[in-house]
Design a protein around this motif. Structure first.
Motif, PDB file in Angstrom:
ATOM      1  N   GLY A  92      53.653   9.642  77.922  1.00 47.99           N
ATOM      2  CA  GLY A  92      53.413   8.689  78.996  1.00 47.99           C
ATOM      3  C   GLY A  92      53.706   7.279  78.534  1.00 47.99           C
ATOM      4  N   THR A  93      52.979   6.310  79.066  1.00 50.50           N
ATOM      5  CA  THR A  93      53.088   4.940  78.581  1.00 50.50           C
ATOM      6  C   THR A  93      52.351   4.847  77.245  1.00 50.50           C
ATOM      7  OG1 THR A  93      53.188   4.073  80.825  1.00 50.50           O
ATOM      8  CG2 THR A  93      52.606   2.526  79.075  1.00 50.50           C
ATOM      9  N   SER A  94      53.052   4.384  76.218  1.00 50.86           N
ATOM     10  CA  SER A  94      52.484   4.399  74.874  1.00 50.86           C
ATOM     11  C   SER A  94      53.132   3.322  74.027  1.00 50.86           C
ATOM     12  CB  SER A  94      52.692   5.776  74.224  1.00 50.86           C
ATOM     13  OG  SER A  94      54.075   6.102  74.177  1.00 50.86           O
ATOM     14  N   LEU A  95      52.482   3.004  72.921  1.00 52.54           N
ATOM     15  CA  LEU A  95      52.997   2.033  71.964  1.00 52.54           C
ATOM     16  C   LEU A  95      53.314   2.744  70.662  1.00 52.54           C
ATOM     17  CD1 LEU A  95      53.569  -0.959  71.252  1.00 52.54           C
ATOM     18  CD2 LEU A  95      51.206  -1.078  70.409  1.00 52.54           C
ATOM     19  N   PHE A  96      54.572   2.645  70.218  1.00 55.00           N
ATOM     20  CA  PHE A  96      55.012   3.229  68.954  1.00 55.00           C
ATOM     21  C   PHE A  96      55.074   2.101  67.936  1.00 55.00           C
ATOM     22  CE2 PHE A  96      58.612   4.973  66.272  1.00 55.00           C
ATOM     23  CZ  PHE A  96      57.839   5.944  65.661  1.00 55.00           C
ATOM     24  N   LEU A  97      54.376   2.261  66.806  1.00 56.60           N
ATOM     25  CA  LEU A  97      54.214   1.174  65.844  1.00 56.60           C
ATOM     26  C   LEU A  97      54.490   1.657  64.424  1.00 56.60           C
ATOM     27  CD1 LEU A  97      53.284  -1.807  65.471  1.00 56.60           C
ATOM     28  CD2 LEU A  97      50.954  -0.916  65.184  1.00 56.60           C
ATOM     29  N   PRO A  98      55.737   1.600  63.944  1.00 57.04           N
ATOM     30  CA  PRO A  98      56.043   1.921  62.550  1.00 57.04           C
ATOM     31  C   PRO A  98      55.971   0.653  61.675  1.00 57.04           C
ATOM     32  CG  PRO A  98      57.833   2.538  64.061  1.00 57.04           C
ATOM     33  CD  PRO A  98      56.960   1.558  64.762  1.00 57.04           C
ATOM     34  N   LEU A  99      55.381   0.796  60.501  1.00 57.52           N
ATOM     35  CA  LEU A  99      55.298  -0.273  59.502  1.00 57.52           C
ATOM     36  C   LEU A  99      56.018   0.218  58.252  1.00 57.52           C
ATOM     37  CD1 LEU A  99      51.475  -0.991  59.929  1.00 57.52           C
ATOM     38  CD2 LEU A  99      53.367  -2.045  61.193  1.00 57.52           C
ATOM     39  N   SER A 100      57.054  -0.502  57.815  1.00 54.12           N
ATOM     40  CA  SER A 100      57.912  -0.013  56.732  1.00 54.12           C
ATOM     41  C   SER A 100      58.050  -1.044  55.625  1.00 54.12           C
ATOM     42  CB  SER A 100      59.309   0.327  57.264  1.00 54.12           C
ATOM     43  OG  SER A 100      59.249   1.205  58.359  1.00 54.12           O
ATOM     44  N   ALA A 101      58.196  -0.543  54.380  1.00 52.64           N
ATOM     45  CA  ALA A 101      58.439  -1.399  53.225  1.00 52.64           C
ATOM     46  C   ALA A 101      59.454  -0.723  52.314  1.00 52.64           C
ATOM     47  CB  ALA A 101      57.151  -1.678  52.470  1.00 52.64           C
ATOM     48  N   PHE A 102      60.414  -1.507  51.795  1.00 51.97           N
ATOM     49  CA  PHE A 102      61.469  -1.016  50.916  1.00 51.97           C
ATOM     50  C   PHE A 102      61.479  -1.856  49.640  1.00 51.97           C
ATOM     51  CE2 PHE A 102      62.649   0.186  55.124  1.00 51.97           C
ATOM     52  CZ  PHE A 102      63.426   1.320  55.033  1.00 51.97           C
ATOM     53  N   LEU A 103      61.622  -1.189  48.517  1.00 50.37           N
ATOM     54  CA  LEU A 103      61.828  -1.863  47.245  1.00 50.37           C
ATOM     55  C   LEU A 103      63.206  -1.459  46.732  1.00 50.37           C
ATOM     56  CD1 LEU A 103      60.863  -3.576  44.836  1.00 50.37           C
ATOM     57  CD2 LEU A 103      59.886  -1.474  43.855  1.00 50.37           C
ATOM     58  N   SER A 104      64.094  -2.455  46.570  1.00 51.53           N
ATOM     59  CA  SER A 104      65.477  -2.184  46.174  1.00 51.53           C
ATOM     60  C   SER A 104      65.764  -2.769  44.798  1.00 51.53           C
ATOM     61  CB  SER A 104      66.460  -2.811  47.180  1.00 51.53           C
ATOM     62  OG  SER A 104      66.293  -2.258  48.460  1.00 51.53           O
ATOM     63  N   TYR A 105      66.607  -2.046  44.043  1.00 50.99           N
ATOM     64  CA  TYR A 105      67.119  -2.524  42.762  1.00 50.99           C
ATOM     65  C   TYR A 105      68.639  -2.522  42.826  1.00 50.99           C
ATOM     66  CZ  TYR A 105      68.501  -2.631  37.864  1.00 50.99           C
ATOM     67  OH  TYR A 105      69.099  -2.956  36.686  1.00 50.99           O
ATOM     68  N   PHE A 106      69.266  -3.590  42.302  1.00 51.19           N
ATOM     69  CA  PHE A 106      70.717  -3.747  42.368  1.00 51.19           C
ATOM     70  C   PHE A 106      71.321  -3.588  40.976  1.00 51.19           C
ATOM     71  CE2 PHE A 106      68.899  -6.083  45.887  1.00 51.19           C
ATOM     72  CZ  PHE A 106      69.709  -5.739  46.949  1.00 51.19           C
ATOM     73  N   PRO A 107      71.857  -2.395  40.657  1.00 52.74           N
ATOM     74  CA  PRO A 107      72.545  -2.224  39.373  1.00 52.74           C
ATOM     75  C   PRO A 107      73.750  -3.136  39.255  1.00 52.74           C
ATOM     76  CG  PRO A 107      72.080  -0.107  40.405  1.00 52.74           C
ATOM     77  CD  PRO A 107      71.815  -1.151  41.434  1.00 52.74           C
ATOM     78  N   SER A 108      74.390  -3.417  40.403  1.00 56.82           N
ATOM     79  CA  SER A 108      75.503  -4.355  40.457  1.00 56.82           C
ATOM     80  C   SER A 108      75.451  -5.050  41.810  1.00 56.82           C
ATOM     81  CB  SER A 108      76.845  -3.623  40.286  1.00 56.82           C
ATOM     82  OG  SER A 108      77.145  -2.851  41.441  1.00 56.82           O
ATOM     83  N   SER A 109      76.310  -6.032  42.011  1.00 54.93           N
ATOM     84  CA  SER A 109      76.313  -6.753  43.279  1.00 54.93           C
ATOM     85  C   SER A 109      76.793  -5.877  44.431  1.00 54.93           C
ATOM     86  CB  SER A 109      77.207  -7.989  43.174  1.00 54.93           C
ATOM     87  OG  SER A 109      78.559  -7.602  42.939  1.00 54.93           O
ATOM     88  N   LYS A 110      77.461  -4.765  44.126  1.00 51.60           N
ATOM     89  CA  LYS A 110      78.007  -3.913  45.171  1.00 51.60           C
ATOM     90  C   LYS A 110      77.226  -2.623  45.374  1.00 51.60           C
ATOM     91  CE  LYS A 110      82.777  -5.541  44.898  1.00 51.60           C
ATOM     92  NZ  LYS A 110      84.204  -5.149  44.778  1.00 51.60           N
ATOM     93  N   SER A 111      76.111  -2.467  44.699  1.00 51.13           N
ATOM     94  CA  SER A 111      75.361  -1.223  44.843  1.00 51.13           C
ATOM     95  C   SER A 111      73.870  -1.502  44.792  1.00 51.13           C
ATOM     96  CB  SER A 111      75.744  -0.222  43.749  1.00 51.13           C
ATOM     97  OG  SER A 111      75.423  -0.734  42.461  1.00 51.13           O
ATOM     98  N   THR A 112      73.113  -0.630  45.419  1.00 56.27           N
ATOM     99  CA  THR A 112      71.661  -0.730  45.375  1.00 56.27           C
ATOM    100  C   THR A 112      71.045   0.643  45.537  1.00 56.27           C
ATOM    101  OG1 THR A 112      69.705  -1.727  46.416  1.00 56.27           O
ATOM    102  CG2 THR A 112      71.499  -1.144  47.867  1.00 56.27           C
ATOM    103  N   VAL A 113      69.896   0.837  44.918  1.00 55.20           N
ATOM    104  CA  VAL A 113      69.072   2.029  45.120  1.00 55.20           C
ATOM    105  C   VAL A 113      67.713   1.539  45.592  1.00 55.20           C
ATOM    106  CG1 VAL A 113      70.269   3.501  43.477  1.00 55.20           C
ATOM    107  CG2 VAL A 113      68.410   2.020  42.677  1.00 55.20           C
ATOM    108  N   PHE A 114      67.017   2.362  46.388  1.00 56.48           N
ATOM    109  CA  PHE A 114      65.750   1.897  46.941  1.00 56.48           C
ATOM    110  C   PHE A 114      64.784   3.055  47.141  1.00 56.48           C
ATOM    111  CE2 PHE A 114      68.532   2.715  50.596  1.00 56.48           C
ATOM    112  CZ  PHE A 114      67.740   3.520  51.406  1.00 56.48           C
ATOM    113  N   VAL A 115      63.510   2.702  47.177  1.00 61.15           N
ATOM    114  CA  VAL A 115      62.443   3.609  47.599  1.00 61.15           C
ATOM    115  C   VAL A 115      61.748   2.945  48.769  1.00 61.15           C
ATOM    116  CG1 VAL A 115      62.111   4.681  45.350  1.00 61.15           C
ATOM    117  CG2 VAL A 115      60.823   2.617  45.930  1.00 61.15           C
ATOM    118  N   ASN A 116      61.157   3.767  49.640  1.00 66.34           N
ATOM    119  CA  ASN A 116      60.522   3.196  50.822  1.00 66.34           C
ATOM    120  C   ASN A 116      59.321   4.023  51.250  1.00 66.34           C
ATOM    121  OD1 ASN A 116      62.844   5.063  51.847  1.00 66.34           O
ATOM    122  ND2 ASN A 116      61.497   4.864  53.622  1.00 66.34           N
ATOM    123  N   ALA A 117      58.437   3.378  51.977  1.00 60.24           N
ATOM    124  CA  ALA A 117      57.268   4.022  52.561  1.00 60.24           C
ATOM    125  C   ALA A 117      57.114   3.528  53.988  1.00 60.24           C
ATOM    126  CB  ALA A 117      56.016   3.722  51.751  1.00 60.24           C
TER     127      ALA A 117
END
Length: 308
Positions: A215-240
């Motif tokens: 029905g009428t409802s509120l969807f509320l996702p809260l997200s956080a990402f931690l990224s590491y850049f081995p180089s300027s052209k690449s990144t790896v990340f974890v998130n919750a």
């Protein structure tokens, strides 16, 4: 449906290929263009993102896990934005989605057949959303928000499930901070989506009540990402991510209470800049807990992004 998706993919690749020939700046955009960063006037951002969510477990009306027949949901989200202000603080664009779902214990990759039998398989273009991105504070360039009005465009028919049938207003707030000699970055997102849906008890017999599940409802996702850049052209990340679905005006569903859910998801992924213009991204997510008929499945995603 296969032709529709193939046409979208070919058009995106052709567009990005043309852009690549025109851009020889050599600058990395993996670090620079986070979702918080807006485009300059005349710049374009095209994202072609595909995900498969599959589940064989869900919670009961509380938080106990129960086994179910496999359900799989494929979503293609295409976003097209361009900068329209000289000060790089306003972007406009459009977002549309193509979905394919299979129910009843079918194989996870069966969604890629894009069949529609109005029963245990549904597929089609589901929604389109005009959108605007704004950087409200000149002094805070890594904070912005995107607001979109989501319009369902698929036909109403009984049987099967394609998407939630409701208009919706969604606003996402983004903020990121880079630290550690530009090797680390924290990115946060707060999403508020107001679903303007119909109550299931008011649905006519020839319509699909399963697509009015909240029905009428509120969807509320809260997200956080931690990224590491081995180089300027690449990144790896974890998130919750912690999500809440809050029922507003559906008192007849689920034993006389407003329908609501909450869930926790953990994930990881990587991005790489293939060319001056084109980036590729892959990620994996797993729902580790939930409440009230929340799926406990996994999401596998891959995307292409062109910036020029």
């Amino acid at each position: 449906m296969k032709r529709v998706l193939a046409t979208i993919a070919l058009a995106a690749l052709a567009f990005t290929g043309q852009a690549q020939e025109e851009d020889n700046s050599g600058l990395s955009n993996v670090q620079t263009f986070t979702p918080s960063k807006l485009l300059s006037k005349g710049q374009w951002d095209i994202k072609f993102f595909n995900s498969i969510y599959t589940q064989t477990e869900q919670t009961d009306e509380r938080s106990t896990s129960v086994t179910i027949d496999r359900q799989t949901f494929f979503t293609n989200t295409t976003e097209i934005f361009t900068g329209v202000s000289k000060n790089s603080r306003i972007n406009v664009g459009v977002v549309f989605q193509v979905r394919s779902n299979t129910l009843g214990g079918q194989g996870a990759l069966d969604v890629l057949s894009f069949e529609d039998n109005s029963g245990d398989r549904r597929s089609g273009v589901s929604t389109i959303a005009p959108a605007i991105r704004v950087q409200p504070f000149r002094s805070l360039s890594t904070f912005s928000f995107t607001s979109a009005f989501i319009i369902p465009v698929f036909e109403d028919q009984p049987g099967g499930f394609l998407d939630q049938r409701s208009f919706a207003w969604e606003t996402k707030f983004f903020y990121d901070r880079t630290f550690g000699a530009n090797k680390w970055q924290v990115f946060t997102e707060v999403d508020t989506k107001l679903n303007l849906g119909d109550n299931r008890e008011n649905v006519a017999p020839d319509e699909n009540s399963s697509e009015r599940f909240a029905g009428t409802s509120l969807f509320l996702p809260l997200s956080a990402f931690l990224s590491y850049f081995p180089s300027s052209k690449s990144t790896v990340f974890v998130n919750a991510q912690q999500t809440f679905l809050i029922g507003i005006d559906n008192p007849q569903f689920n034993g006389g209470e407003n329908f609501s859910q909450n869930a926790t998801q953990l994930g990881l992924g990587a991005k790489y800049q293939l060319t001056q213009v084109l980036n590729i991204e892959g990620s994996f997510g797993k729902f580790v807990r939930g409440n009230n008929f929340q799926g406990l499945g996994q999401t596998f995603s891959i995307g292409l992004r062109a910036l020029f």
